[in-house]
Design a protein around this motif. Sequence first.
Motif, PDB file in Angstrom:
ATOM      1  N   ILE A 188      -5.826  -2.189  -4.199  1.00  0.00           N
ATOM      2  CA  ILE A 188      -5.579  -2.431  -3.050  1.00  0.00           C
ATOM      3  C   ILE A 188      -3.949  -1.755  -2.701  1.00  0.00           C
ATOM      4  O   ILE A 188      -4.362  -1.069  -1.824  1.00  0.00           O
ATOM      5  N   PHE A 189      -3.451  -1.110  -3.481  1.00  0.00           N
ATOM      6  CA  PHE A 189      -1.914  -0.968  -3.966  1.00  0.00           C
ATOM      7  C   PHE A 189      -2.084   0.767  -3.601  1.00  0.00           C
ATOM      8  O   PHE A 189      -1.340   1.632  -2.183  1.00  0.00           O
ATOM      9  N   ALA A 190      -2.735   1.353  -4.499  1.00  0.00           N
ATOM     10  CA  ALA A 190      -3.304   2.541  -3.888  1.00  0.00           C
ATOM     11  C   ALA A 190      -3.930   2.651  -2.912  1.00  0.00           C
ATOM     12  O   ALA A 190      -3.447   4.133  -1.859  1.00  0.00           O
ATOM     13  N   ALA A 191      -4.723   1.788  -2.429  1.00  0.00           N
ATOM     14  CA  ALA A 191      -5.780   2.672  -1.618  1.00  0.00           C
ATOM     15  C   ALA A 191      -4.318   2.316  -0.020  1.00  0.00           C
ATOM     16  O   ALA A 191      -4.876   3.470   1.020  1.00  0.00           O
ATOM     17  N   GLY A 192      -3.656   1.442  -0.456  1.00  0.00           N
ATOM     18  CA  GLY A 192      -2.174   1.344   1.010  1.00  0.00           C
ATOM     19  C   GLY A 192      -1.826   2.415   0.800  1.00  0.00           C
ATOM     20  O   GLY A 192      -1.138   3.567   2.156  1.00  0.00           O
ATOM     21  N   VAL A 193      -1.351   3.170  -0.016  1.00  0.00           N
ATOM     22  CA  VAL A 193      -0.797   4.301  -0.358  1.00  0.00           C
ATOM     23  C   VAL A 193      -1.227   5.618   0.233  1.00  0.00           C
ATOM     24  O   VAL A 193      -0.821   6.159   1.235  1.00  0.00           O
ATOM     25  N   ALA A 194      -3.225   5.586  -0.154  1.00  0.00           N
ATOM     26  CA  ALA A 194      -3.627   6.785   0.537  1.00  0.00           C
ATOM     27  C   ALA A 194      -3.546   6.208   1.738  1.00  0.00           C
ATOM     28  O   ALA A 194      -3.404   7.629   2.469  1.00  0.00           O
ATOM     29  N   VAL A 195      -3.939   5.172   2.552  1.00  0.00           N
ATOM     30  CA  VAL A 195      -4.133   5.319   3.734  1.00  0.00           C
ATOM     31  C   VAL A 195      -2.249   5.247   4.811  1.00  0.00           C
ATOM     32  O   VAL A 195      -3.012   6.274   5.525  1.00  0.00           O
ATOM     33  N   GLY A 196      -1.592   4.989   4.128  1.00  0.00           N
ATOM     34  CA  GLY A 196      -0.172   5.504   4.836  1.00  0.00           C
ATOM     35  C   GLY A 196      -0.159   6.724   4.147  1.00  0.00           C
ATOM     36  O   GLY A 196       0.589   7.521   5.680  1.00  0.00           O
ATOM     37  N   PHE A 197      -1.011   8.125   3.321  1.00  0.00           N
ATOM     38  CA  PHE A 197      -0.121   9.144   3.211  1.00  0.00           C
ATOM     39  C   PHE A 197      -0.892   9.646   4.576  1.00  0.00           C
ATOM     40  O   PHE A 197      -0.500  10.491   4.822  1.00  0.00           O
ATOM     41  N   VAL A 198      -2.039   9.395   4.505  1.00  0.00           N
ATOM     42  CA  VAL A 198      -2.679  10.045   5.350  1.00  0.00           C
ATOM     43  C   VAL A 198      -2.171  10.326   7.164  1.00  0.00           C
ATOM     44  O   VAL A 198      -2.228  11.187   7.993  1.00  0.00           O
ATOM     45  N   ILE A 199      -2.085   9.056   7.382  1.00  0.00           N
ATOM     46  CA  ILE A 199      -1.673   8.302   8.848  1.00  0.00           C
ATOM     47  C   ILE A 199      -0.463   9.042   9.189  1.00  0.00           C
ATOM     48  O   ILE A 199      -0.379   9.561  10.283  1.00  0.00           O
ATOM     49  N   GLY A 200       0.916   8.880   8.079  1.00  0.00           N
ATOM     50  CA  GLY A 200       2.046   9.646   7.793  1.00  0.00           C
ATOM     51  C   GLY A 200       1.770  11.367   8.534  1.00  0.00           C
ATOM     52  O   GLY A 200       2.088  11.558   9.208  1.00  0.00           O
ATOM     53  N   SER A 201       0.704  11.957   7.347  1.00  0.00           N
ATOM     54  CA  SER A 201       0.629  13.406   7.604  1.00  0.00           C
ATOM     55  C   SER A 201       0.105  14.068   8.775  1.00  0.00           C
ATOM     56  O   SER A 201       0.672  14.405   9.904  1.00  0.00           O
ATOM     57  N   ARG A 202      -0.870  12.826   9.548  1.00  0.00           N
ATOM     58  CA  ARG A 202      -1.739  13.644  10.840  1.00  0.00           C
ATOM     59  C   ARG A 202      -0.204  12.969  11.780  1.00  0.00           C
ATOM     60  O   ARG A 202      -0.136  13.869  12.993  1.00  0.00           O
ATOM     61  N   ALA A 203       0.042  11.781  11.522  1.00  0.00           N
ATOM     62  CA  ALA A 203       1.437  11.945  12.792  1.00  0.00           C
ATOM     63  C   ALA A 203       2.184  13.025  12.716  1.00  0.00           C
ATOM     64  O   ALA A 203       2.655  13.419  13.905  1.00  0.00           O
ATOM     65  N   GLY A 204       2.730  13.370  11.480  1.00  0.00           N
ATOM     66  CA  GLY A 204       3.974  14.362  11.588  1.00  0.00           C
ATOM     67  C   GLY A 204       5.346  14.139  11.800  1.00  0.00           C
ATOM     68  O   GLY A 204       5.344  13.000  11.700  1.00  0.00           O
ATOM     69  N   ARG A 205       6.286  15.934  11.636  1.00  0.00           N
ATOM     70  CA  ARG A 205       7.200  15.002  11.534  1.00  0.00           C
ATOM     71  C   ARG A 205       7.790  14.207  12.934  1.00  0.00           C
ATOM     72  O   ARG A 205       9.064  13.542  12.790  1.00  0.00           O
TER      73      ARG A 205
END
Length: 93
Positions: free
Chosen positions: A5-22
Amino acid sequence: MKIIIFAAGVAVGFVIGSRAGRGAYEDLRSKWRGFADSDTVQHVKGDVKDFAGRAASDVGDKVSETVSKVTEKASAKIDEVTGKGGATPSTAN
């Protein structure tokens, strides 16, 4: 299970963060700083520090009292067993 569950949360956060941009990151960061530096948060932070200081002092006092009581009881028991406290082992309970 928890690690998955933790790894899935990190992955989702990474994807959303990378799409949102700087820009979205900087916007979120500036909002957080504004919140953290607000007078209300600073006031609560000061209150929590004061409370923690008082609580630590109270706990320290209670620990000191307990250590004194235990030391007195241990010394009395040692004196009782060794016969140095006036009571002999045969008369002690």
